[in-house]
Write an enzyme that holds these catalytic residues in place. Structure first.
Site, PDB file in Angstrom:
ATOM      1  N   LYS A 108      -4.490   3.150  -3.735  1.00 33.26           N
ATOM      2  CA  LYS A 108      -3.197   2.493  -4.016  1.00 33.26           C
ATOM      3  C   LYS A 108      -3.049   1.713  -5.210  1.00 33.26           C
ATOM      4  O   LYS A 108      -3.903   0.926  -5.732  1.00 33.26           O
ATOM      5  CB  LYS A 108      -2.782   1.851  -2.732  1.00 33.26           C
ATOM      6  CG  LYS A 108      -1.105   1.606  -3.044  1.00 33.26           C
ATOM      7  CD  LYS A 108      -0.388   0.919  -1.651  1.00 33.26           C
ATOM      8  CE  LYS A 108       0.953   0.529  -1.847  1.00 33.26           C
ATOM      9  NZ  LYS A 108       1.512  -0.064  -0.438  1.00 33.26           N
TER      10      LYS A 108
ATOM     11  N   SER B  69       5.557   1.771   0.727  1.00 33.04           N
ATOM     12  CA  SER B  69       5.388   2.027  -0.578  1.00 33.04           C
ATOM     13  C   SER B  69       3.795   2.697  -0.787  1.00 33.04           C
ATOM     14  O   SER B  69       3.737   2.847  -1.913  1.00 33.04           O
ATOM     15  CB  SER B  69       5.084   0.334  -1.186  1.00 33.04           C
ATOM     16  OG  SER B  69       4.009  -0.390  -0.429  1.00 33.04           O
TER      17      SER B  69
ATOM     18  N   SER C  46       4.817   0.156   4.983  1.00 31.84           N
ATOM     19  CA  SER C  46       4.277   0.942   3.672  1.00 31.84           C
ATOM     20  C   SER C  46       3.157   1.852   4.109  1.00 31.84           C
ATOM     21  O   SER C  46       2.554   2.405   3.248  1.00 31.84           O
ATOM     22  CB  SER C  46       3.968   0.061   2.762  1.00 31.84           C
ATOM     23  OG  SER C  46       5.015  -0.405   2.119  1.00 31.84           O
TER      24      SER C  46
END
Lengths: 450, 450
Positions: free
Chosen positions: B82, B151, B175
């Site tokens: 990420k 996210s 997320s």
């Protein structure tokens, strides 16, 4: 004018003069800069200086005080930033050749808060490598042959030499309480997590960001103004309290702990604190200790292993980024750091979890003293600063407070052979304001206001 | 060959073939790279790719498996990182124009650990701005008109599209659990603090680093191999457990919680989990819920305000560095981030401390379920992924687990109109291994092995 150069620079004591217009923060700064000009070449307190920036900020602060609208009680305060804490305008070298001259381009949370409060950031103060043990070039301003202590070496030396009102520090073992003692200034390590460490190379679980300063009031106001604007570490109780330092509160009962340090403390150091305890007892304060209170005896036993336990916790928690640094340039890590990494790489998550549990047992036992005592006192170091700058001295008296995560104050109240030695007062987690109230009373008893 | 492109890439299932020499990690990687070549232009899962580096690492892993000495069970696993987590070989853009193309020059703790374990870092996966709400360009691989969730958008989309076996994610609100649901992959958020967040822009107190992966075993092994080498956050319990995923353990009792999400869940979503609960009950598992258990009713009441409380905590904790960014280039912060900063600047340490205490009350109440239930189940999202990529969807079902700090698994077990929807299983703090054991049993019940 050696006397002038050594003159301490308490800022809180000057603000009424700023308000009255008899002196300005710029005048105050120039006094500090004169001490820097006179002594920095031999003390080496600073890793970097921004004198033009400091003068500019001091002029802005002077105008605000003149107009009666300072940003905070520390508006204009000359302060140094330990060189593991990031600053946008100066490099953050971390006391390591790996980071020499590194500009990170940002202010740490506490530095950003200090600027919002109007503080004048004068420079970066020398730190041991990664706030640990490998010393920098700083010398003790009271005797250049001696260590200033570490790892907040430059902040302690600069405040002790009257170059600054305050310097930020960090403590994971003994890095505030001990150098404050060696340099004869005040030092404060808050409850763990109470001051935001964002943007500081200071990530160990029992490390805390604190301050070395020229007075108890200066310690208070620096911490308080940072916390208003940056809080504590995420998830942790943030330092809180009134704008002015808490009023002095005479304690009814104090616990005296010897710690593992008593065995190595010099006779003069022992006599200094024993005489003080006698004075406090004469003032009607009850003193509990090993022998008179089994609970204190328990604590003594539990904190005896504070140093190796703290080192084991720190090692595992430092595996990263030390492994990163070792992969990049092993020759730029000190032997101490390479040993720490090797220790970490021989550990497992299970061993670490066991060490965490052991620390919690000690914390829970210490918490039993709350309510029974107003605070806990001991020495800040076994002796005055030792000769030599290749070691920053023995942290044995400071490490229990670090392991316990409780607030600790280092108060410059003793002198042995003309050199300073501090009293340490430890409080209870989150009761930082109360610790200041008790310390204020003890300072008042030792040195009563006229 | 749309089917091939969608084929999930569970890595743990392939290791016996690596050992037997029938395929190699390089072959496995090429399958992933074929999916990337076929679909990345429309899915936009990646912020950066290092294909040459990945192939080189996969070749090294292939040699190690061939020689019977893999570095770990994930040696050769294609994984994405990420883009709030630092990587030495690729930029870390944080989904923000402030950091686009920023090379930090270092690996985060988890990335360093993954490389030590032999994992193949294929690329950086798209994140919302600072792992919050402002979405990136990623689209849902199952329907390009829809959001992948956020996210951890890119990690979910890449795993869901069969481009990777796993992607690191972070969750502070929803997320991991939510994008795993929208993209039909497994997601795991560990006990808060259980995976080291050093070197990740992920500092909120209830945020955790976790994983999105192609199977439950892949989730386990990624977390376990990171934790062996990097531990958890300093001071926190580190993820622990055996090298192989814990054996399935059929739970005796599950609590079903509706959460604030039940009111907005679609009838199809409600029916999906209700049918599953009926199946589980038929299997002899007792289900407690609102109406049948007053304790669950208490929890429902206490978690009803999880979202605003979490947002308030996050806001104060994000004051720095958002104030730094706003001072630098306010126009490069999203409206959401500027609002978060304004919210923080209107707060005080006292308000934050009060919010922390409120969160602790909820955590303590939830802990009462331990012993009474083996795990807690609910939906992972109110519905399949919504149409549009301007929002990452509603996190309402995921936020209680975040606020509680407990481990949560998002399991791809439902399908509505051909689109995935996940079951969420939450466990108890530090009992992450047990949650995997229970999840393994539930997956076995739903889809029994032949």
């Amino acid at each position: 004018m050696a006397t002038m150069q050594f003159r301490s620079k308490p800022f809180a004591a000057a603000t009424s003069a700023f308000r009255a217009g008899t002196i300005t923060p710029r005048d105050f700064l120039e006094d500090c800069l004169a001490a820097i000009a006179a002594r920095e070449d031999e003390v080496h307190a600073f890793a970097a200086l921004n004198l033009a920036g400091a003068r500019h900020q001091a002029d802005l602060a002077s105008a605000r005080w003149r107009e009666g609208r300072p940003l905070s009680p520390i508006d204009g305060m000359p302060i140094g930033i330990k060189d593991v804490i990031e600053t946008a305008d100066m490099p953050t070298g971390m006391g390591s050749p790996l980071f020499e001259g590194t500009m990170t381009g940002r202010d740490a949370a506490s530095v950003f808060a200090l600027r919002e409060a109007g503080a004048v950031i004068v420079g970066k103060t020398v730190t041991c490598e990664f706030a640990a043990t490998e010393p920098g070039p700083t010398r003790n301003p009271h005797d250049l042959r001696r260590t200033p202590g570490g790892s907040s070496s430059g902040s302690a030396a600069a405040v002790g030499a009257g170059m600054l009102s305050a310097g930020l520090g960090t403590q994971v073992i003994g890095s505030i309480v001990r150098p404050a003692s060696y340099c004869g200034c005040h030092g404060f390590k808050p409850t763990v997590g109470a001051i935001n460490r964002g943007g500081s190379h200071d990530f160990n679980s029992q490390s805390a960001q604190g301050v070395l300063a020229a007075s108890l009031a200066d310690c208070w106001q620096v911490m308080r103004e940072i916390a208003r604007r940056a809080g504590g570490d995420p998830g942790c109780w943030p330092f809180q309290g009134p704008e002015e330092p808490p009023a002095a509160r005479v304690p009814a009962r104090l616990a005296f702990i010897e710690t593992a340090g008593w065995a190595v403390a010099t006779p003069a150091a022992r006599q200094a604190i024993e005489a003080l305890l006698d004075d406090l007892a004469g003032f009607g304060i009850a003193i509990g200790q090993r022998g008179s209170d089994p609970l204190v005896e328990d604590i003594e036993r539990l904190i005896a292993g504070a140093l190796p336990l703290s080192q084991a916790l720190n090692a595992w928690e430092s595996r990263w980024p030390l492994n990163l640094y070792a992969a990049r340039a092993p020759e730029k890590l000190s032997l101490a750091m390479r040993s720490r990494l090797a220790m970490a790489e021989a550990m497992t998550p299970e061993v670490y979890a066991g060490n965490l549990a052991r620390r919690q047992v000690v914390r829970d036992a210490y918490a039993q003293l709350r309510g029974r005592y107003d605070a806990v006192v001991t020495l800040a170091a076994p002796d005055v600063a030792p000769i030599g700058i290749e070691s920053t001295g023995n942290p044995v008296f400071a490490v229990p407070g670090s392991m316990l995560g409780v607030p600790a104050l280092s108060l410059p109240v003793f002198a042995i052979g003309g050199l300073p030695l501090n009293l340490q007062i430890m409080g209870f987690a989150r009761d930082d304001a109360d610790l200041f109230a008790v310390a204020g009373a003890i300072e008042g008893i030792i040195d009563p206001p006229v």
